[in-house]
Structures are given as structure tokens and as C-alpha cells.
Design an enzyme around this catalytic site. Structure first.
Site, mmCIF file in Angstrom:
data_model
loop_
_atom_site.group_PDB
_atom_site.id
_atom_site.type_symbol
_atom_site.label_atom_id
_atom_site.label_comp_id
_atom_site.label_asym_id
_atom_site.label_seq_id
_atom_site.Cartn_x
_atom_site.Cartn_y
_atom_site.Cartn_z
ATOM 1 N N ASP A 1 0.783 -1.198 0.263
ATOM 2 C CA ASP A 1 0.050 0.024 0.017
ATOM 3 C C ASP A 1 0.795 1.225 0.022
ATOM 4 O OD1 ASP A 1 -2.242 1.622 -0.008
ATOM 5 O OD2 ASP A 1 -2.617 1.284 2.204
ATOM 6 N N GLU B 1 -2.096 0.232 -4.616
ATOM 7 C CA GLU B 1 -2.387 -0.910 -3.590
ATOM 8 C C GLU B 1 -2.632 -2.231 -4.503
ATOM 9 O OE1 GLU B 1 -5.829 -1.746 -0.223
ATOM 10 O OE2 GLU B 1 -6.043 -0.197 -1.733
#
Length: 369
Positions: free
Chosen positions: A16, A113
Site C-alpha cells: 500500500d 495498492e
């Protein structure tokens, strides 16, 4: 004496990026570094929405999906920047190239992500923690950006882990510690638990994973339907969902929120023409045609409607999409209305003949839409 086979666990990494849009802006514009940056709609006029905020702005409580007007109240010194999606897509593509050095089992969730399955990694490293460390370092060295990583044996736990030590974090949650970890997790952190469900759980005295664990599977299903069975498993660290490198696109479209309310058919039709052109470009990018065209309308009072029309054969030409969208709009009633947003999307896809990809293009790059 029989030998008990060893349990083989998946090795899953969740990457992320840290405040991705804002970090790209600070990287490309030295004057923004160390300052509170808000990427999204400007607060002037009717105002927009925060796409993301730098960590300097987050200290004041600015968060994504917050109205820009609220953000400027919390952080008057914030610098508001319009998104530069081309720059974010370019960075995202380079990040994905780094992922592919280690595995082809990559499931992108958005530009910033993704899940990676490194149970069998290309370089024979064997350690998911070491791979995550190398990926983070490559992103830092090659893109001057930071990422946080979560490492575990399934997607749910890896995703939760990546958020623990942000920014620039790395967290490993091994098989022996998963259940204890899940017991301490607040219910609102569980996958699929929104605000309404979280409130329902808390009214039942269920505040953590340990509280959820007291309920039987039948009781979970009775209170929360099909999702209850998933909660029953996940609180015990069971998540068998595989990393899916080729996620099926369910729908594709575009929409626009206008700086002023549209009140005439001419204004609305002109905007639908522009939106239809954007939709066509995205359909061509993914080599898709759709059997269902959907119109989305949001009025000035935030009331929202959708209207759709389906066809027996896939469609994907500009004239058809724009014309059908206008017909759906007319049928919805446009007399004495004020329109804040219009959107067009296609779904129920059928494939079209593959087109020749020009040299230098990258059809496999992570896309925003």
C-alpha cells in the site's frame, strides 16, 4: 509410524503506497515537501472532495473522502492541488514492473495498492519478508516514494498488517499469532463491516474479534446473513481467497460533477457527449463492448437516480452510447430540475476482436478506472 505432512501456507504480501497522490506531488514539486498537501477538488465555490492528503495535512485530521471545505477548516494552511492522474498512472505502472520481478500473481486493487502471492517467487528468495523489504527499497530508490507492506498467509491479514506501521512500514503476522491478533481487532476493521454493521455489532456488545468469536457460526449467520459465515472464518484467521491476477471488469464508465447546476437539456446533452467520449476511450483501452448502458444522474439536492437499457448484442460506438444516454435522460424527466452530476457506464461485457498494440504501449499497466 506415519509422518504427518507439514502444513503449507501461502505467502501473501499486501503493498500500500503511502499517501500516493500527495507523495507524487511532493516528489515532483520540491516546494510542496514538508507542507500540508491536499489532492482533490478545490474548496472554493461549491467545493470538492479530498482524494488524498499528505501526512503533514493528516496531522490536522484531513482524510480522503472528506469535503474540501471541511479540510480547509481543519487545516487553513493546506495547499490544494488538482489531481494529475497521468503522473499517478505512470508511477503505478513502474511500481507494477517492480512487482513483476518477483511474481506474476499480482492482484491490483487500485493505482496504489495490490496483493502479491510470493509462495513461489521468480528469484527463489523464499522469504516473503525479504521480498517485501526489497520491493519497498526498489520503490524508494527508483521512484523516490515510500510504501508500506503487510506480510501473512492470507489476503485479509496481510491487508490489515500493511496499515499497522504506516508510513514506510513493514509488518509480519505469522500463522501462530494470527488468532490472537484477530481477537484484539476492532470490529470496524473487519472486511465488509461498514458503519451500519459496526453499530449493530456494538449494540449487541460485540466490539472486538474476541467478542465475535463467542458466537457460533449459525448465530453469526442469523444476525449478519451470508457475511456472518465469512466473519466466523476470518476471526479465526481463515481466508482462502486466492490472489487473482486477472480480475474481471464488471463495469466501466465515467462521470463528472459540475461547478454549477445544469438546468437545460442543451447543457446536459453537451456534457453527456463529453462523458461518452471518455467512456469510449476507456472501452478501447480494455478492448470491451457492453450490452447494458447505464445513466447516472445526481440532482442539486443530492437525490440520485440510475436508468439503463440493455441490448442483445454488445455496443461500443460513440453515437450509440451518447444517443442512448440522452434518451435515458429525457425519459427521466428534465423539466424544472437542477443536475449536479452526470455519468455513463457500460456493463454486461462482450469481448471484441483484439486490436494491434502499438510499439511502446503498455496494455497491462495499472489503470485508475
Amino acid at each position: 509410524m506415519e509422518t504427518v505432512p507439514a502444513i503449507t501456507h501461502r505467502k501473501i504480501i499486501h503493498i500500500d503506497m503511502d499517501a500516493f497522490y500527495a507523495s507524487v506531488e511532493q516528489r515532483d514539486n520540491p516546494e510542496y515537501r514538508g507542507k500540508p498537501i491536499v489532492v482533490g477538488g478545490l474548496p472554493q465555490g461549491r467545493g470538492g472532495v479530498v482524494a488524498t492528503a499528505s501526512y503533514e495535512a493528516r496531522k490536522f485530521g484531513v482524510r480522503s473522502a472528506m469535503s474540501s471545505k471541511r479540510a480547509v477548516q481543519l487545516c487553513p494552511q493546506a495547499i490544494f492541488i488538482r489531481p494529475r492522474f497521468d503522473a499517478y498512472k505512470e508511477a503505478s505502472g513502474r511500481i507494477r514492473e517492480i512487482f513483476h520481478r518477483y511474481t506474476d500473481l499480482i492482484e491490483p486493487l487500485s493505482l496504489d495498492e495490490a496483493y502479491l502471492d510470493v509462495t513461489e517467487d521468480k528469484l527463489g528468495i523464499g522469504s516473503a519478508i525479504e521480498i517485501a523489504t526489497q520491493i519497498k527499497q526498489a520503490i524508494r530508490d527508483e521512484l523516490q516514494l515510500t510504501a508500506s507492506a503487510g506480510v501473512s498467509i492470507n489476503k485479509f491479514v496481510a491487508k490489515i498488517a500493511s496499515d499497522i506501521n504506516k508510513p514506510d512500514g513493514l509488518k509480519f503476522i505469522g500463522p501462530s499469532s494470527i488468532e490472537a491478533f484477530m481477537e484484539t481487532l476492532p470490529v470496524e476493521k473487519f472486511y465488509g463491516v461498514g458503519k451500519v454493521t459496526a453499530e449493530k455489532m456494538k449494540k449487541m456488545g460485540l466490539h472486538t474479534g474476541a467478542d465475535l468469536k463467542r458466537l457460533t457460526e449459525d448465530e453469526m449467520s442469523q444476525h449478519f446473513g451470508k457475511a456472518g459465515r465469512f466473519y466466523y472464518q476470518i476471526v479465526r484467521g481463515i481466508d482462502d481467497r486466492p490472489v487473482q491476477p486477472h480480475r474481471e471488469t464488471k463495469s466501466l464508465g465515467a462521470e463528472d460533477t459540475f461547478p454549477y447546476d445544469l438546468t437545460t437539456a442543451e447543457e446536459m446533452n453537451a456534457e453527456l457527449d463529453k462523458i461518452a467520449e471518455t467512456v469510449i476511450k476507456r472501452l478501447q483501452r480494455y478492448e470491451l463492448q457492453g450490452r447494458t448502458i447505464t445513466l447516472k444522474v445526481k440532482y442539486s439536492d443530492f437525490r440520485q437516480i440510475t436508468r439503463n437499457r440493455s441490448f442483445t448484442k454488445p455496443v461500443g460506438d460513440l453515437d450509440t452510447i451518447a444517443t442512448i444516454a440522452k434518451e435515458l435522460l429525457l425519459a427521466s424527466g428534465i423539466d424544472d430540475v437542477k443536475v449536479r452530476l452526470l455519468g455513463i457506464s457500460l456493463s454486461n461485457f462482450g469481448e471484441i476482436e483484439p486490436r494491434i498494440i502499438s510499439k511502446g504501449s503498455d496494455p497491462d499497466q495499472l489503470k485508475l478506472f
